[in-house]
Write an enzyme that holds these catalytic residues in place. Structure first.
Site, mmCIF file in Angstrom:
data_model
loop_
_atom_site.group_PDB
_atom_site.id
_atom_site.type_symbol
_atom_site.label_atom_id
_atom_site.label_comp_id
_atom_site.label_asym_id
_atom_site.label_seq_id
_atom_site.Cartn_x
_atom_site.Cartn_y
_atom_site.Cartn_z
ATOM 1 N N ASP A 98 119.888 -30.776 8.401
ATOM 2 C CA ASP A 98 120.156 -31.951 7.651
ATOM 3 C C ASP A 98 121.219 -32.564 9.052
ATOM 4 O OD1 ASP A 98 122.858 -30.591 7.097
ATOM 5 O OD2 ASP A 98 122.295 -30.387 5.091
ATOM 6 N N GLU A 120 114.985 -24.338 7.465
ATOM 7 C CA GLU A 120 116.231 -24.806 6.249
ATOM 8 C C GLU A 120 115.221 -25.990 5.056
ATOM 9 O OE1 GLU A 120 120.213 -25.801 6.500
ATOM 10 O OE2 GLU A 120 120.793 -23.248 6.688
ATOM 11 N N GLU A 134 123.402 -36.069 4.469
ATOM 12 C CA GLU A 134 123.296 -35.229 5.223
ATOM 13 C C GLU A 134 121.653 -35.082 3.745
ATOM 14 O OE1 GLU A 134 125.924 -34.771 4.530
ATOM 15 O OE2 GLU A 134 127.152 -34.312 6.960
ATOM 16 N N HIS A 210 134.925 -29.800 6.873
ATOM 17 C CA HIS A 210 135.272 -30.689 7.605
ATOM 18 C C HIS A 210 134.597 -32.077 7.193
ATOM 19 C CE1 HIS A 210 130.573 -29.490 8.309
ATOM 20 N NE2 HIS A 210 131.529 -28.678 7.783
ATOM 21 N N ARG A 212 132.217 -35.163 6.187
ATOM 22 C CA ARG A 212 132.630 -36.810 5.896
ATOM 23 C C ARG A 212 132.794 -36.966 5.434
ATOM 24 N NH1 ARG A 212 130.917 -40.138 11.132
ATOM 25 N NH2 ARG A 212 130.208 -38.230 12.045
ATOM 26 N N HIS A 243 138.022 -28.198 12.982
ATOM 27 C CA HIS A 243 136.874 -28.817 13.438
ATOM 28 C C HIS A 243 137.477 -29.668 14.488
ATOM 29 C CE1 HIS A 243 133.883 -31.390 13.538
ATOM 30 N NE2 HIS A 243 133.148 -30.037 13.090
HETATM 31 C C1 UD1 Z 1 127.844 -33.031 11.677
HETATM 32 C C2 UD1 Z 1 127.324 -33.144 10.632
HETATM 33 C C3 UD1 Z 1 127.002 -32.679 9.682
HETATM 34 C C4 UD1 Z 1 127.795 -30.732 9.933
HETATM 35 C C5 UD1 Z 1 128.933 -30.886 11.674
HETATM 36 C C6 UD1 Z 1 128.913 -29.567 11.179
HETATM 37 C C7 UD1 Z 1 126.247 -35.389 10.527
HETATM 38 C C8 UD1 Z 1 125.834 -36.599 10.086
HETATM 39 N N1 UD1 Z 1 127.042 -34.483 10.595
HETATM 40 O O1 UD1 Z 1 129.619 -33.863 11.499
HETATM 41 O O2 UD1 Z 1 125.886 -32.140 8.590
HETATM 42 O O3 UD1 Z 1 127.820 -30.269 8.725
HETATM 43 O O4 UD1 Z 1 128.474 -31.446 11.920
HETATM 44 O O5 UD1 Z 1 129.997 -28.549 12.501
HETATM 45 O O6 UD1 Z 1 125.092 -34.861 11.692
HETATM 46 N N2 UD1 Z 1 133.879 -33.231 18.311
HETATM 47 C C9 UD1 Z 1 134.171 -32.727 19.353
HETATM 48 N N3 UD1 Z 1 134.013 -31.327 19.942
HETATM 49 C C10 UD1 Z 1 132.311 -31.060 19.823
HETATM 50 C C11 UD1 Z 1 132.132 -31.784 18.195
HETATM 51 C C12 UD1 Z 1 133.155 -33.027 17.451
HETATM 52 O O7 UD1 Z 1 135.451 -33.123 20.505
HETATM 53 O O8 UD1 Z 1 132.018 -30.495 19.915
HETATM 54 C C13 UD1 Z 1 134.747 -34.195 17.410
HETATM 55 C C14 UD1 Z 1 134.315 -36.339 18.239
HETATM 56 O O9 UD1 Z 1 134.951 -36.879 18.268
HETATM 57 C C15 UD1 Z 1 133.135 -36.762 17.218
HETATM 58 C C16 UD1 Z 1 133.673 -36.101 16.109
HETATM 59 O O10 UD1 Z 1 133.599 -34.468 16.451
HETATM 60 O O11 UD1 Z 1 132.980 -37.759 17.520
HETATM 61 C C17 UD1 Z 1 132.375 -35.810 15.078
HETATM 62 O O12 UD1 Z 1 131.520 -34.865 15.174
HETATM 63 P P1 UD1 Z 1 130.296 -35.426 14.265
HETATM 64 O O13 UD1 Z 1 128.967 -34.168 14.823
HETATM 65 O O14 UD1 Z 1 129.746 -36.950 14.414
HETATM 66 O O15 UD1 Z 1 130.281 -35.290 12.827
HETATM 67 P P2 UD1 Z 1 130.469 -33.956 12.925
HETATM 68 O O16 UD1 Z 1 131.892 -34.335 10.894
HETATM 69 O O17 UD1 Z 1 130.989 -33.003 13.423
HETATM 70 N N1 UDP Z 2 131.805 -21.086 12.998
HETATM 71 C C1 UDP Z 2 132.625 -21.092 13.859
HETATM 72 N N2 UDP Z 2 133.702 -21.792 14.204
HETATM 73 C C2 UDP Z 2 134.356 -22.295 13.093
HETATM 74 C C3 UDP Z 2 133.494 -22.452 11.471
HETATM 75 C C4 UDP Z 2 132.442 -22.311 11.714
HETATM 76 O O1 UDP Z 2 131.828 -20.625 14.414
HETATM 77 O O2 UDP Z 2 135.623 -22.261 13.862
HETATM 78 C C5 UDP Z 2 130.375 -21.051 12.160
HETATM 79 C C6 UDP Z 2 129.769 -20.986 10.521
HETATM 80 O O3 UDP Z 2 130.398 -19.091 10.808
HETATM 81 C C7 UDP Z 2 128.538 -21.046 10.225
HETATM 82 C C8 UDP Z 2 128.720 -22.378 11.273
HETATM 83 O O4 UDP Z 2 129.477 -22.576 11.821
HETATM 84 O O5 UDP Z 2 127.426 -20.409 10.920
HETATM 85 C C9 UDP Z 2 129.026 -23.740 10.206
HETATM 86 O O6 UDP Z 2 129.220 -24.607 10.923
HETATM 87 P P1 UDP Z 2 130.277 -25.699 10.255
HETATM 88 O O7 UDP Z 2 131.081 -25.674 9.367
HETATM 89 O O8 UDP Z 2 129.914 -27.186 11.323
HETATM 90 O O9 UDP Z 2 128.925 -26.615 9.804
HETATM 91 P P2 UDP Z 2 128.618 -26.615 8.399
HETATM 92 O O10 UDP Z 2 127.252 -25.369 7.830
HETATM 93 O O11 UDP Z 2 129.167 -27.475 7.113
HETATM 94 O O12 UDP Z 2 127.429 -27.705 8.498
#
Ligand code: UD1
Ligand code: UDP
Length: 382
Positions: A98, A120, A134, A210, A212, A243
């Site tokens: 999602d 999923e 999502e 984490h 939004r 995160h």
């Molecule tokens: C995204 C997904 C969410 C999922 C989450 C898992 C969308 C809209 N949201 O949200 O469904 O639960 O990932 O973690 O698709 N960043 C880094 N390095 C990384 C990852 C992220 O620096 O490796 C920072 C960046 O500044 C980025 C921000 O995190 O802009 C947010 O990342 P983004 O993918 O936009 O949103 P998430 O909250 O991670």
């Molecule tokens: N995860 C990880 N390291 C972390 C936090 C989460 O490997 O520090 C793994 C976790 O075990 C799961 C997945 O990442 O498999 C979940 O990701 P996240 O919580 O970012 O996203 P969501 O499931 O809420 O979309």
């Protein structure tokens, strides 16, 4: 018979954890010519998962930027996918769950009249603003997809309510496949503090937060409750791999920084995360994936959200919805930290989300759909 050209498309950490075992399964099987495309909506957190599972993408759109907006992710992924699809011409693309990558990947395939398989599929809260964005992403992908791989029978029923009844398979969640390869008895963590805990006597609480829709007041409430828990229970150690989102980093430092028993650490690699989960006392999280993994490992979960699209483990009694109000979160955690019987009632291993065979079923269903096997795979749980 010619091989079926299947391309997996993903971009964030959770998609990678759940798609890596499937990408590997597809590349092992002779019926498929498997390709992998990552948007890299996440960069470091994605690469960490790719390394652990030894998955090497064929295409990498490398779109991530700091504080990216939903439009940034969607537009960049959609444009990037265009070139990839024109070059690779897959028979099917597979997206997961999602995220914005999921939505953009499915839309890009539709624009090229390429069939889409949704892994999923069928999770719903029926509130378009929670989880945001999502819930809308997965509904839109449900409308686009030709094949729907539902983790549970309930997910299939959700799709039936939207008149999606053909091309639907109940497979279990691929996260349980992933979990079976990562958890081991003698695991040494790379983060020193995680090797120092006495897991049998200290109550290690694993935290992630984490989402939004929790930005702002809900996240402040959650973190205030967590600090109160650490203050009130001296036998606890709170571990929070934070995160990389700057919004989340700032909140964690503001509300939880400087406490002796609250450990704000870098995101863990997935094998470290799974092994920590297997050893901890309690999980408190707003993550989707952790709600599926922790019950399989027999760990109680308090969900830091108002609703969940994963009611199966709530009904099984190992997950409880704690909401986003400070008092309720504190009360439920306090109960699990002080009432042994209540704790034992929740700390039972249940596996409503899978049996470790989801990837085999998904690959089998695709082969059947393309006429390369006589029967579809048996359904998970049925
Ligand atoms: C995204 C997904 C969410 C999922 C989450 C898992 C969308 C809209 N949201 O949200 O469904 O639960 O990932 O973690 O698709 N960043 C880094 N390095 C990384 C990852 C992220 O620096 O490796 C920072 C960046 O500044 C980025 C921000 O995190 O802009 C947010 O990342 P983004 O993918 O936009 O949103 P998430 O909250 O991670
Ligand atoms: N995860 C990880 N390291 C972390 C936090 C989460 O490997 O520090 C793994 C976790 O075990 C799961 C997945 O990442 O498999 C979940 O990701 P996240 O919580 O970012 O996203 P969501 O499931 O809420 O979309």
């Amino acid at each position: 018979m010619s091989k079926i050209k299947v391309m997996t498309v993903f971009g964030t950490r959770p998609e990678a954890v759940k798609m890596a075992p499937l990408a590997l399964e597809l590349s092992r099987r002779p019926e498929f010519d498997a390709k992998c495309c990552v948007t890299a909506q996440h960069r470091e957190m994605l690469d960490s998962v790719l390394n652990i599972f030894h998955v090497k993408p064929d295409y990498d759109l490398n779109i991530m930027q700091p504080r990216q907006t939903l439009s940034d992710i969607t537009c960049k992924s959609l444009l990037g996918m265009e070139q990839v699809l024109e070059q690779a011409k897959p028979d099917l693309i597979l997206v997961h769950g999602d995220t914005s990558t999921t939505f953009a990947g499915a839309l890009a395939a539709f624009y090229h009249k390429i069939p889409v398989g949704h892994v999923e599929a069928g999770l719903r809260t029926y509130d378009k603003l929670s989880p945001y964005p999502e819930e809308m992403n997965r509904k839109l992908v449900g409308a686009i997809a030709d094949l729907h791989f539902c983790p549970t029978a309930r997910n299939r029923e959700n799709l039936a309510r939207e008149n999606i009844t053909s091309g639907v398979f109940v497979t279990g969640n691929t996260v349980i496949d992933a979990l079976q390869t990562t958890v081991v008895k003698d695991f040494t963590f790379s983060e020193p503090i995680l090797n120092q805990f006495d897991y049998a006597h200290q109550k290690v609480i694993l935290i992630t937060c984490h989402r939004r829709e929790n930005y702002g007041r809900p996240m402040a409430n959650i973190m205030t409750a967590l600090r109160r828990i650490a203050d009130a229970f001296p036998d606890t150690q709170l571990v929070y791999p934070v995160h990389l989102s700057p919004v989340v980093q700032e909140s964690a430092k503001t509300y939880l920084g400087g406490h002796q028993r609250i450990h704000l650490i870098a995101p863990l690699s997935v094998d470290e995360m799974h092994n920590l989960m297997a050893r901890c006392y309690l999980v408190m999280t707003d993550s989707g994936g952790l709600q599926e993994e922790a019950p399989a490992l027999g760990k109680p979960v308090l969900v830091l959200r108002r609703e969940t699209e994963r009611p199966e483990a709530v009904e099984a009694g190992t997950v409880r919805l704690a909401g986003v109000e400070e008092e309720n979160i504190f009360r439920l955690a306090a109960q699990l930290l002080s009432d042994r019987e209540e704790y034992q009632r929740m700390a039972r291993a249940v596996n409503p989300y899978g049996d470790g065979q989801a990837c085999r079923r998904i690959a089998g269903a695709i082969a059947w759909h393309f006429g390369q096997r006589p029967q579809p795979p048996e359904a998970f749980g049925g």
